[in-house]
Design a protein around this motif. Structure first.
Motif, PDB file in Angstrom:
ATOM      1  N   LYS A   1       0.808  -1.219   0.000  1.00  0.00           N
ATOM      2  CA  LYS A   1       0.000   0.000   0.000  1.00  0.00           C
ATOM      3  C   LYS A   1       0.844   1.274   0.000  1.00  0.00           C
ATOM      4  O   LYS A   1       0.301   2.371  -0.016  1.00  0.00           O
ATOM      5  CB  LYS A   1      -0.923   0.017   1.212  1.00  0.00           C
ATOM      6  N   VAL A   2       2.166   1.136   0.020  1.00  0.00           N
ATOM      7  CA  VAL A   2       3.052   2.292   0.193  1.00  0.00           C
ATOM      8  C   VAL A   2       3.749   2.657  -1.110  1.00  0.00           C
ATOM      9  O   VAL A   2       4.215   1.796  -1.849  1.00  0.00           O
ATOM     10  CB  VAL A   2       4.103   1.999   1.287  1.00  0.00           C
ATOM     11  N   ARG A   3       3.803   3.948  -1.369  1.00  0.00           N
ATOM     12  CA  ARG A   3       4.553   4.512  -2.489  1.00  0.00           C
ATOM     13  C   ARG A   3       5.447   5.609  -1.904  1.00  0.00           C
ATOM     14  O   ARG A   3       5.234   6.088  -0.801  1.00  0.00           O
ATOM     15  CB  ARG A   3       3.625   5.104  -3.549  1.00  0.00           C
ATOM     16  N   PHE A   4       6.445   6.010  -2.663  1.00  0.00           N
ATOM     17  CA  PHE A   4       7.429   6.957  -2.156  1.00  0.00           C
ATOM     18  C   PHE A   4       7.523   8.202  -3.025  1.00  0.00           C
ATOM     19  O   PHE A   4       7.186   8.183  -4.199  1.00  0.00           O
ATOM     20  CB  PHE A   4       8.819   6.302  -2.102  1.00  0.00           C
ATOM     21  N   CYS A   5       8.035   9.259  -2.408  1.00  0.00           N
ATOM     22  CA  CYS A   5       8.392  10.487  -3.098  1.00  0.00           C
ATOM     23  C   CYS A   5       9.905  10.597  -3.075  1.00  0.00           C
ATOM     24  O   CYS A   5      10.520  10.496  -2.009  1.00  0.00           O
ATOM     25  CB  CYS A   5       7.782  11.696  -2.381  1.00  0.00           C
ATOM     26  N   VAL A   6      10.492  10.778  -4.235  1.00  0.00           N
ATOM     27  CA  VAL A   6      11.933  11.015  -4.327  1.00  0.00           C
ATOM     28  C   VAL A   6      12.148  12.522  -4.363  1.00  0.00           C
ATOM     29  O   VAL A   6      11.572  13.214  -5.205  1.00  0.00           O
ATOM     30  CB  VAL A   6      12.526  10.364  -5.603  1.00  0.00           C
ATOM     31  N   ASP A   7      12.938  13.014  -3.437  1.00  0.00           N
ATOM     32  CA  ASP A   7      13.275  14.438  -3.385  1.00  0.00           C
ATOM     33  C   ASP A   7      14.696  14.595  -3.917  1.00  0.00           C
ATOM     34  O   ASP A   7      15.636  14.031  -3.350  1.00  0.00           O
ATOM     35  CB  ASP A   7      13.169  14.941  -1.949  1.00  0.00           C
ATOM     36  N   THR A   8      14.858  15.337  -4.980  1.00  0.00           N
ATOM     37  CA  THR A   8      16.168  15.433  -5.624  1.00  0.00           C
ATOM     38  C   THR A   8      17.219  16.112  -4.737  1.00  0.00           C
ATOM     39  O   THR A   8      18.392  15.782  -4.830  1.00  0.00           O
ATOM     40  CB  THR A   8      16.071  16.147  -6.982  1.00  0.00           C
ATOM     41  N   VAL A   9      16.821  17.032  -3.872  1.00  0.00           N
ATOM     42  CA  VAL A   9      17.793  17.663  -2.969  1.00  0.00           C
ATOM     43  C   VAL A   9      18.301  16.646  -1.947  1.00  0.00           C
ATOM     44  O   VAL A   9      19.489  16.592  -1.660  1.00  0.00           O
ATOM     45  CB  VAL A   9      17.205  18.911  -2.276  1.00  0.00           C
ATOM     46  N   HIS A  10      17.419  15.818  -1.413  1.00  0.00           N
ATOM     47  CA  HIS A  10      17.846  14.799  -0.459  1.00  0.00           C
ATOM     48  C   HIS A  10      18.804  13.828  -1.131  1.00  0.00           C
ATOM     49  O   HIS A  10      19.837  13.471  -0.552  1.00  0.00           O
ATOM     50  CB  HIS A  10      16.641  14.046   0.106  1.00  0.00           C
ATOM     51  N   ALA A  11      18.469  13.401  -2.338  1.00  0.00           N
ATOM     52  CA  ALA A  11      19.332  12.467  -3.071  1.00  0.00           C
ATOM     53  C   ALA A  11      20.687  13.110  -3.392  1.00  0.00           C
ATOM     54  O   ALA A  11      21.739  12.492  -3.222  1.00  0.00           O
ATOM     55  CB  ALA A  11      18.635  12.008  -4.350  1.00  0.00           C
TER      56      ALA A  11
ATOM     57  N   LEU B   1      10.815   0.950  -9.517  1.00  0.00           N
ATOM     58  CA  LEU B   1      10.340   2.261  -9.983  1.00  0.00           C
ATOM     59  C   LEU B   1       8.829   2.418  -9.839  1.00  0.00           C
ATOM     60  O   LEU B   1       8.328   3.536  -9.688  1.00  0.00           O
ATOM     61  CB  LEU B   1      10.768   2.494 -11.437  1.00  0.00           C
ATOM     62  N   GLU B   2       8.105   1.300  -9.861  1.00  0.00           N
ATOM     63  CA  GLU B   2       6.646   1.373  -9.726  1.00  0.00           C
ATOM     64  C   GLU B   2       6.211   1.884  -8.355  1.00  0.00           C
ATOM     65  O   GLU B   2       5.077   2.311  -8.185  1.00  0.00           O
ATOM     66  CB  GLU B   2       6.013   0.010 -10.009  1.00  0.00           C
ATOM     67  N   ARG B   3       7.103   1.871  -7.379  1.00  0.00           N
ATOM     68  CA  ARG B   3       6.774   2.383  -6.040  1.00  0.00           C
ATOM     69  C   ARG B   3       7.016   3.882  -5.904  1.00  0.00           C
ATOM     70  O   ARG B   3       6.748   4.452  -4.854  1.00  0.00           O
ATOM     71  CB  ARG B   3       7.589   1.657  -4.978  1.00  0.00           C
ATOM     72  N   ILE B   4       7.532   4.513  -6.948  1.00  0.00           N
ATOM     73  CA  ILE B   4       7.764   5.958  -6.890  1.00  0.00           C
ATOM     74  C   ILE B   4       6.520   6.655  -7.429  1.00  0.00           C
ATOM     75  O   ILE B   4       6.178   6.554  -8.596  1.00  0.00           O
ATOM     76  CB  ILE B   4       9.009   6.368  -7.704  1.00  0.00           C
ATOM     77  N   ALA B   5       5.828   7.352  -6.537  1.00  0.00           N
ATOM     78  CA  ALA B   5       4.590   8.031  -6.895  1.00  0.00           C
ATOM     79  C   ALA B   5       4.824   9.487  -7.270  1.00  0.00           C
ATOM     80  O   ALA B   5       4.026  10.086  -7.987  1.00  0.00           O
ATOM     81  CB  ALA B   5       3.600   7.968  -5.730  1.00  0.00           C
ATOM     82  N   LEU B   6       5.924  10.051  -6.803  1.00  0.00           N
ATOM     83  CA  LEU B   6       6.162  11.476  -7.004  1.00  0.00           C
ATOM     84  C   LEU B   6       7.662  11.742  -7.009  1.00  0.00           C
ATOM     85  O   LEU B   6       8.413  11.121  -6.243  1.00  0.00           O
ATOM     86  CB  LEU B   6       5.515  12.269  -5.861  1.00  0.00           C
ATOM     87  N   ILE B   7       8.089  12.631  -7.864  1.00  0.00           N
ATOM     88  CA  ILE B   7       9.468  13.105  -7.854  1.00  0.00           C
ATOM     89  C   ILE B   7       9.424  14.602  -7.588  1.00  0.00           C
ATOM     90  O   ILE B   7       8.835  15.355  -8.355  1.00  0.00           O
ATOM     91  CB  ILE B   7      10.193  12.815  -9.180  1.00  0.00           C
ATOM     92  N   HIS B   8      10.004  14.984  -6.461  1.00  0.00           N
ATOM     93  CA  HIS B   8      10.059  16.403  -6.097  1.00  0.00           C
ATOM     94  C   HIS B   8      11.351  16.962  -6.690  1.00  0.00           C
ATOM     95  O   HIS B   8      12.426  16.789  -6.128  1.00  0.00           O
ATOM     96  CB  HIS B   8      10.024  16.546  -4.584  1.00  0.00           C
TER      97      HIS B   8
END
Length: 81
Positions: free
Chosen positions: A27-37, A63-70
């Motif tokens: 049930k979980v998806r993630f947001c990748v934040d480019t500054v954090h990376a 990659l299917e678990r990435i719901a948003l890229i900030h």
């Protein structure tokens, strides 16, 4: 915090560790934040670095678990984390 040794989410392996501890990880998806990376040390400025980063995400959680890229910018150096 993107620039703290006590944070989670800079290293994409953190996502995997979170999933392992959940009762319903499907049930979980993630947001990748480019500054954090970037602060963690992933080179997102070059095409090669972006490809390496995406492969790391794919290995960690898929990659299917990435719901948003900030997508954002920073003045911090890569790896300043």
């Amino acid at each position: 915090s993107a620039h703290s040794n006590l944070s989670i989410g800079g290293n994409v392996e953190d996502f995997s560790a979170i999933l392992e501890r959940l009762e319903h990880p499907e049930k979980v998806r993630f947001c990748v934040d480019t500054v954090h990376a970037h602060a963690y040390g992933y080179d997102l400025q070059s095409l090669y670095g972006q490809q390496v980063f995406l492969r790391a995400v794919e290995r960690a959680v898929g990659l299917e678990r990435i719901a948003l890229i900030h997508l954002n910018n920073t003045t911090q150096q890569c790896g300043s984390y």
